[in-house]
Scaffold this motif. Structure first.
Motif, mmCIF file in Angstrom:
data_model
loop_
_atom_site.group_PDB
_atom_site.id
_atom_site.type_symbol
_atom_site.label_atom_id
_atom_site.label_comp_id
_atom_site.label_asym_id
_atom_site.label_seq_id
_atom_site.Cartn_x
_atom_site.Cartn_y
_atom_site.Cartn_z
ATOM 1 N N ALA A 10 1.358 -1.329 0.228
ATOM 2 C CA ALA A 10 -0.195 -0.042 -0.039
ATOM 3 C C ALA A 10 0.989 1.024 0.089
ATOM 4 O O ALA A 10 1.806 1.192 0.475
ATOM 5 N N ARG A 11 0.538 2.230 -0.881
ATOM 6 C CA ARG A 11 1.715 3.859 -1.010
ATOM 7 C C ARG A 11 0.951 4.466 -0.120
ATOM 8 O O ARG A 11 -0.713 4.754 0.055
ATOM 9 N N ILE A 12 1.634 5.615 0.319
ATOM 10 C CA ILE A 12 0.701 6.823 0.700
ATOM 11 C C ILE A 12 1.997 8.141 0.279
ATOM 12 O O ILE A 12 2.618 7.832 -0.470
ATOM 13 N N LEU A 13 0.977 9.083 -0.060
ATOM 14 C CA LEU A 13 1.615 10.378 -0.376
ATOM 15 C C LEU A 13 0.981 11.465 0.477
ATOM 16 O O LEU A 13 0.732 11.799 0.461
ATOM 17 N N PHE A 14 2.844 12.022 0.434
ATOM 18 C CA PHE A 14 3.081 12.985 1.686
ATOM 19 C C PHE A 14 2.947 13.601 1.090
ATOM 20 O O PHE A 14 4.126 14.464 0.092
ATOM 21 N N CYS A 15 2.469 15.290 0.863
ATOM 22 C CA CYS A 15 2.528 16.396 0.419
ATOM 23 C C CYS A 15 2.377 17.962 0.957
ATOM 24 O O CYS A 15 1.381 17.972 2.160
#
Length: 333
Positions: free
Chosen positions: A101-106
């Protein structure tokens, strides 16, 4: 929504935020340092009974893409060859059949809060990575708090949504019996709640809008009866558990309890069952587009390019992110 601010709203010593933690740096270089420290270690989500591991991550200036794996812990299970039915191996309690599972922190420059895009695969996600990072920031800056909150759908989205399906669920579990019809043979019994599902007539996509508006109004007021032919007759709305499946004007669908005070969190379908999952770049660009829209919805106009980063933000001083409750992986041959 990932936030960082002083514990005391007034008379604080250092003004901390996601854009400047007090050292002139944003939270991005701290997150990168945290991931470097935690890679190859096990994080536990005690609430979901999951373990999470960081497989890899990439830093793109104002955003960080995290590839993680997550799965259940504390349960012994088996890997079975579905063709032969034979057990291939046992999965012990300290191992896990994991999902990626992926996460994108912006964190755009000058934004009041960061936005985290969390991928969910078969109901599993790796948000625990960000929760552990928030704990680390609170330990590092003990004068601040670092809340993580789900971004809810707007009121306009809910008001303009259309009713696709109505489910009336019985509160009392009823027995479900499976038998082969042979006397004195054992039967299987389970208990479950019966639901009466109402869908639009053939040829129509939605139930009547006026009906949906009246249903909401009467549920809030506590008055009104709902008659379902051959199933329920003259039942008070207060006595019924009613789930509504609604579709917004943007095509996204949600199922929520009628009259539930909690506004549902934003959720977007990236791929349906049987479809290939988007690759890392597709996932990243899809989330970045959504993040721009979320900031615009609260009146924040972004001009900073996502891939730009100030040089002084690339590194932070040595930070000890380790905690006593971490589990180190066993040495492998």
């Amino acid at each position: 929504m990932f936030d960082l601010h002083p514990r005391k709203r007034k008379n604080y010593d250092v003004a901390r935020s996601v854009g400047d933690v007090g050292s002139g740096r944003s939270v991005i270089p701290y997150l990168v340092d945290f991931l470097q420290c935690k890679q190859g270690k096990i994080l536990r989500d005690e609430h979901k009974k999951d373990v999470v591991g960081i497989r890899s991550f990439k830093h793109y200036g104002r955003s960080v893409l995290i590839n993680a794996v997550t799965g259940p812990f504390g349960e012994k299970t088996q890997v079975i060859n579905v063709l032969s039915g034979r057990v291939v191996k046992d999965i012990e309690e300290d191992e896990s059949p994991a999902k990626e599972a992926r996460i994108l922190f912006c964190c755009p420059k000058n934004a009041q809060f960061a936005v985290v895009g969390v991928e969910s695969v078969d109901g599993r996600d790796a948000l625990q990575v960000i929760k552990e990072f928030a704990k680390g920031l609170r330990r590092l800056f003990d004068d601040c708090v670092c809340p993580i909150k789900a971004i809810a759908e707007s009121e306009s989205w809910l008001e303009n949504a259309s009713l696709k399906q109505l489910s009336v669920v019985t509160k009392t579990p009823k027995p479900i019996i499976l038998e082969d019809g042979v006397p004195d043979q054992p039967v299987s019994e389970e208990f479950g709640c019966l639901a009466c599902v109402i869908t639009p007539p053939k040829g129509k996509k939605f139930l009547g809008r006026t009906f949906y508006e009246d249903l909401q109004a009467r549920k809030r007021s506590g008055n009104g009866l709902l008659t379902l032919p051959d199933v329920l007759e003259h039942k008070s709305l207060e006595d019924l558990v009613i789930e509504t499946t609604i579709e917004g004007q943007d095509g996204r669908t949600k199922t929520i309890l009628l009259g539930d005070a909690k506004t549902p969190a934003i959720r977007e379908i990236l791929s349906n069952h049987g479809e290939p999952r988007p690759d890392d770049e597709h996932f990243r660009m899809r989330v970045l587009d959504s993040v721009f829209n979320k900031y615009s919805a609260v009146g924040i106009r972004l001009k900073e390019k996502w891939d730009e980063s100030e040089k002084e933000e690339l590194e932070v001083d040595d930070v000890d992110w380790n905690t006593d409750d971490e589990k180190q992986p066993a040495d492998q041959e």
